[in-house]
Design a protein around this motif. Sequence first.
Motif, PDB file in Angstrom:
ATOM      1  N   ARG A  68       0.838  -1.210   0.000  1.00 10.04           N
ATOM      2  CA  ARG A  68       0.000   0.000   0.000  1.00 10.04           C
ATOM      3  C   ARG A  68       0.869   1.255   0.000  1.00 10.04           C
ATOM      4  NH1 ARG A  68      -5.624  -1.172   1.967  1.00 10.04           N
ATOM      5  NH2 ARG A  68      -5.750   1.059   2.362  1.00 10.04           N
ATOM      6  N   ALA A  69       1.929   1.256   0.818  1.00 13.19           N
ATOM      7  CA  ALA A  69       2.829   2.411   0.876  1.00 13.19           C
ATOM      8  C   ALA A  69       3.564   2.592  -0.448  1.00 13.19           C
ATOM      9  CB  ALA A  69       3.812   2.261   2.026  1.00 13.19           C
ATOM     10  N   THR A  70       3.970   1.486  -1.070  1.00 19.17           N
ATOM     11  CA  THR A  70       4.621   1.575  -2.381  1.00 19.17           C
ATOM     12  C   THR A  70       3.680   2.216  -3.381  1.00 19.17           C
ATOM     13  OG1 THR A  70       5.987  -0.369  -1.928  1.00 19.17           O
ATOM     14  CG2 THR A  70       5.662   0.221  -4.258  1.00 19.17           C
ATOM     15  N   TRP A  71       2.437   1.750  -3.416  1.00 17.45           N
ATOM     16  CA  TRP A  71       1.438   2.321  -4.310  1.00 17.45           C
ATOM     17  C   TRP A  71       1.268   3.820  -4.060  1.00 17.45           C
ATOM     18  CZ3 TRP A  71      -1.281   3.112  -8.365  1.00 17.45           C
ATOM     19  CH2 TRP A  71      -2.382   3.951  -8.305  1.00 17.45           C
ATOM     20  N   GLU A  72       1.074   4.198  -2.812  1.00 21.66           N
ATOM     21  CA  GLU A  72       0.811   5.603  -2.487  1.00 21.66           C
ATOM     22  C   GLU A  72       1.975   6.497  -2.892  1.00 21.66           C
ATOM     23  OE1 GLU A  72      -0.135   5.372   1.671  1.00 21.66           O
ATOM     24  OE2 GLU A  72      -2.044   4.349   1.256  1.00 21.66           O
ATOM     25  N   LEU A  73       3.199   6.069  -2.624  1.00 20.49           N
ATOM     26  CA  LEU A  73       4.364   6.882  -2.978  1.00 20.49           C
ATOM     27  C   LEU A  73       4.594   6.931  -4.488  1.00 20.49           C
ATOM     28  CD1 LEU A  73       6.718   5.788  -0.071  1.00 20.49           C
ATOM     29  CD2 LEU A  73       5.747   8.081  -0.431  1.00 20.49           C
ATOM     30  N   ALA A  74       4.376   5.817  -5.174  1.00 19.42           N
ATOM     31  CA  ALA A  74       4.523   5.811  -6.637  1.00 19.42           C
ATOM     32  C   ALA A  74       3.453   6.687  -7.282  1.00 19.42           C
ATOM     33  CB  ALA A  74       4.450   4.385  -7.173  1.00 19.42           C
ATOM     34  N   ALA A  75       2.204   6.505  -6.869  1.00 17.88           N
ATOM     35  CA  ALA A  75       1.089   7.244  -7.469  1.00 17.88           C
ATOM     36  C   ALA A  75       1.151   8.737  -7.157  1.00 17.88           C
ATOM     37  CB  ALA A  75      -0.239   6.656  -6.997  1.00 17.88           C
ATOM     38  N   SER A  76       1.837   9.109  -6.071  1.00 11.53           N
ATOM     39  CA  SER A  76       1.962  10.530  -5.730  1.00 11.53           C
ATOM     40  C   SER A  76       2.770  11.301  -6.768  1.00 11.53           C
ATOM     41  CB  SER A  76       2.601  10.689  -4.342  1.00 11.53           C
ATOM     42  OG  SER A  76       3.994  10.390  -4.393  1.00 11.53           O
ATOM     43  N   GLN A  77       3.432  10.585  -7.650  1.00  7.95           N
ATOM     44  CA  GLN A  77       4.249  11.214  -8.686  1.00  7.95           C
ATOM     45  C   GLN A  77       3.452  11.557  -9.942  1.00  7.95           C
ATOM     46  OE1 GLN A  77       7.587  11.951  -7.837  1.00  7.95           O
ATOM     47  NE2 GLN A  77       6.564  11.334  -5.941  1.00  7.95           N
ATOM     48  N   TRP A  78       2.185  11.200  -9.983  1.00  9.84           N
ATOM     49  CA  TRP A  78       1.350  11.415 -11.157  1.00  9.84           C
ATOM     50  C   TRP A  78       0.330  12.509 -10.866  1.00  9.84           C
ATOM     51  CZ3 TRP A  78       0.023   5.604 -10.734  1.00  9.84           C
ATOM     52  CH2 TRP A  78       1.187   4.852 -10.966  1.00  9.84           C
ATOM     53  N   GLY A  79      -0.055  13.227 -11.874  1.00  8.68           N
ATOM     54  CA  GLY A  79      -1.037  14.290 -11.699  1.00  8.68           C
ATOM     55  C   GLY A  79      -2.342  13.783 -11.115  1.00  8.68           C
ATOM     56  N   THR A  80      -2.916  12.814 -11.759  1.00  9.31           N
ATOM     57  CA  THR A  80      -4.175  12.233 -11.301  1.00  9.31           C
ATOM     58  C   THR A  80      -4.029  10.721 -11.260  1.00  9.31           C
ATOM     59  OG1 THR A  80      -5.373  14.026 -12.385  1.00  9.31           O
ATOM     60  CG2 THR A  80      -6.653  12.098 -11.737  1.00  9.31           C
ATOM     61  N   PRO A  81      -3.811  10.164 -10.073  1.00  7.93           N
ATOM     62  CA  PRO A  81      -3.681   8.711  -9.988  1.00  7.93           C
ATOM     63  C   PRO A  81      -4.983   8.016 -10.373  1.00  7.93           C
ATOM     64  CG  PRO A  81      -2.845   9.754  -8.004  1.00  7.93           C
ATOM     65  CD  PRO A  81      -3.561  10.812  -8.793  1.00  7.93           C
ATOM     66  N   PRO A  82      -4.877   6.813 -10.916  1.00  9.05           N
ATOM     67  CA  PRO A  82      -6.077   6.066 -11.287  1.00  9.05           C
ATOM     68  C   PRO A  82      -6.754   5.462 -10.062  1.00  9.05           C
ATOM     69  CG  PRO A  82      -4.174   4.697 -11.599  1.00  9.05           C
ATOM     70  CD  PRO A  82      -3.661   6.059 -11.188  1.00  9.05           C
TER      71      PRO A  82
END
Length: 181
Positions: A68-82
């Motif tokens: 979950r933490a990996t997802w949150e940190l990776a997705a924080s790099q995108w404008g609008t996460p899916p």
Amino acid sequence: MTARLGAGPLRRLVVLRHAKSAWPDGVADHGRPLAPRGRRDAPVAGRMLAEADCLPDLALCSTAVRARATWELAASQWGTPPLVRHDPRLYAADVPDLLAVVHEVSAEVETLLLVGHNPGLEELILDLAGDDLDNALDEVRTKFPTSAIAVLAWHGTRWRALTPGTALLTGVMVARGKKTT
């Protein structure tokens, strides 16, 4: 064996192994957090996915704290996460379990991100890839480390059509140890 060309749109399954986790005393495996290196590498993985034009339409993520933490940190790099779905079946899943979850995905999803754990993810990649580019299969066979990303491409009208040997492993990236910008 080579990947079969099927009918239907090009689809991509992007596989992300969780970032490096810590091993604190008294914490059950499911609750293990990311280690400092994992907290550095996960955002890098997100940027690598964006730079490779591999942003997903949907993410399926293990319920384990480190995934979950990996997802949150990776997705924080995108404008609008899916949209993300946290699925308990992805924790410690083997290939049949992983495929069962993937097969349930809606046909509207063209790029799917799967965030989970080894050995299941590595075995899934090796099972699905009938062929590869640039010796990517050898890379996965050697090691699919934490923060590694594999991209599998295939043609199909629905996710249920993704079966062993039908995908092309187009690339492997490892965010581990990369400098952040």
